[in-house]
Design a protein around this motif. Sequence first.
Motif: not given
Lengths: 428, 428
Positions: A139-160
């Motif tokens: 869970l993070a703020a909106d807006p936020c740094w685009d890398n949070y989503e990349l790490i969470t979704c693409a790298r970890r296969g998790a929901d953001f």
Amino acid sequence: MNPLALELNETLKGSVVEALFSDMGKRLYFPNGIISQGGEAAKDAYFANGTIGMAVAGGTPIELDSYKKNMPSLNSRETVAYAKTAGSPDIRALWKEKIIEKNPNLKGKNFSLPVLVPGLTAVLSYVADLFIDADKPLLAADPCWDNYELITCARRGADFHQFKCFENGKFNLAGLEAAMKADAEKYGSVRVLLNFPQNPSGYSPTKDEAKAIVEMVRKLAESGKKVLVLSDDAYFGLNYEDDIEPQSLFAYMADLHENVLAIKADGPTKEDFAWGFRTGFITFGSKALTDEQYTALTTKFMGAIRSSVSCSATPSQSLVLKALQDPAHEAQKKELRKMLQGRYDAVRKFVNTHKSSKLTALPFNSGYFMSFHVEGGIAEELRVKLLKDKGIGVIQIDPYTLRVAFSSIDEEKIEEVYSQIYDVAEEM
Amino acid sequence: MNPLALELNETLKGSVVEALFSDMGKRLYFPNGIISQGGEAAKDAYFANGTIGMAVAGGTPIELDSYKKNMPSLNSRETVAYAKTAGSPDIRALWKEKIIEKNPNLKGKNFSLPVLVPGLTAVLSYVADLFIDADKPLLAADPCWDNYELITCARRGADFHQFKCFENGKFNLAGLEAAMKADAEKYGSVRVLLNFPQNPSGYSPTKDEAKAIVEMVRKLAESGKKVLVLSDDAYFGLNYEDDIEPQSLFAYMADLHENVLAIKADGPTKEDFAWGFRTGFITFGSKALTDEQYTALTTKFMGAIRSSVSCSATPSQSLVLKALQDPAHEAQKKELRKMLQGRYDAVRKFVNTHKSSKLTALPFNSGYFMSFHVEGGIAEELRVKLLKDKGIGVIQIDPYTLRVAFSSIDEEKIEEVYSQIYDVAEEM
């Protein structure tokens, strides 16, 4: 699963760490082969040390002159030699001292020695490795740094998951609490990333807001939910207003409750103006963790480091250590901060004295950036027009958010730059 | 899945890359936000560039004197400024030239620009991110570096398969082929890591053996199986015998067959004696890949970099680039290689002229190390006894394998060190 991983998991059994671990967090271990045997040999191999994967002569790593000439004041152990997996012990100890200096609330409290990793992103990525997976969203703020989503979704296969960072021109405490509660309800645990000074808005919470955030985490923890609070303190200390909470949230979370695992992501990257060095620190604390459990979680992080980069760059570590030990360093930092304060003041003055039908500044008081909310979702069009027609570069974070890094605009240009931004927006 | 990931996957559709991708390989993308908009601004923001997350004055990143004093000959863009995600374009182009120089078989062939990452481990880890997962095991030699298993099993949650590297005192071609066939049969594809000079044995294949390896991969590919051949060339070029294949296997695999994806892991870490700098390169090639597909796979790797470390350290890149451009660098490397050759010759002479009932040297002819097969599986006991009684440090790789890094033992001590190893082993 590797027996070494099982051993670490056994040590962490029943702790908040175990409850929060991802699949990878459970699997990670640190091989007790080359590195630990090399450590023994470094102490006891008085006749000959044949454990080292470097070219060594007379006990010293060999440095080619072609490197030496550009770092003449450093010796070969400070340049070409391998660093330790978790970083130089000297810099780790010194950074912990600095954390306590900057966050007096931590004095006398139990928290980990910082683990040195290759930059702030690496901290976030390793924490995601250990604690985020397909069933454990971030869970993070909106807006936020685009890398949070990349790490969470693409790298970890998790929901953001995101909460709206601002509501009615204020930090959205209610939105944060509702989002944490929703995750807690659904998953039994919460992993929240709080980034202050915030990228892209440049906002840091006031003392009252910080207190409120701590209280909502406490309430969740007391209700039996496990909470990971990751403080992304990349821009720590760059505060331009007096009502800002001066300490990291980590200073309040580290011993808040046995159900709370607090992790601090920080480093000299932004704070000490060493962007390209790629030096960051993972520091963690939780009320009921034993010393053995601190060591076990540190070892898990070392497994994450070993399996991704082996260790961080030695020249960067040496340069940071020398600077931190240099009495002139703090004075030089202050000079630079004064320059940034001047730029902030100029932006603040402009924004406070100008109206726009298209642009509303998001709350800002700290860091390198500020952002505008753009009416009509035309941030990209505005960005392109500013660049093509006026030679002004800004960042479109999303259709409604335009980020301006005043850290990279000379103070004497700020009024002109912001006038152009307002004018071009008005014309659209 | 993110639309940018889908776009890249569409570009790679039908290629060997798509067929080999892991779950994460499919998910990865590169956010087209901050970095790419910053790139546009760097070109066109003639009046003011407010895209940069650094403190900039008059268009130049500010470097504190506390850093500058230890790198006086480098400017701020070479020290504190952020590097590009895939590394400095200059060093990438130069490294590609060097690869072709060292591997003349690649001249005129189509293969990627090297992607710069923080060290050799990072190459292996990123390749594992993109191509290894729970259903896609990695195959490597036994014995091998312990990090291969850590990356494969703990980081990627995948199976780690091994083939016995040596049989009857020779490289085990038949074992490698059988293991590849078994994986191909079971999974429809093979991911094999071949590390020469090999850690821990110090073995590199002869010209005939290299040819045989290439032929067995060709046969597999012709039978319709997809094959990823990852060449770990960390110790490239440190060859001490004349019959060794002088080029990387990558030079033969890069355009072998459209079903083969060849990836080269290399860097100045060991080859140019820059261990602690953490600079490595991912270079890839496959017969039928289009230019768009080369770009798409490079972008996938950039997504892996961005989501783990953002970028590699700038000082390290500058130091490597300056050295590679320095006419004296090659001569200095040659000197150091001569020193290693002297140490190798001393070890070779000792091993060839001494018998042991406990120790058999594994085939070795290259690199930093050699290893012994230890009868009775007492390698750990032998290691501890050597350290405690004789002050000699060596590494126990597994109960049957003892590794000696002659790279870190002065030549004049080698006879004494090896005498002690043989004597202590004999007494046990």
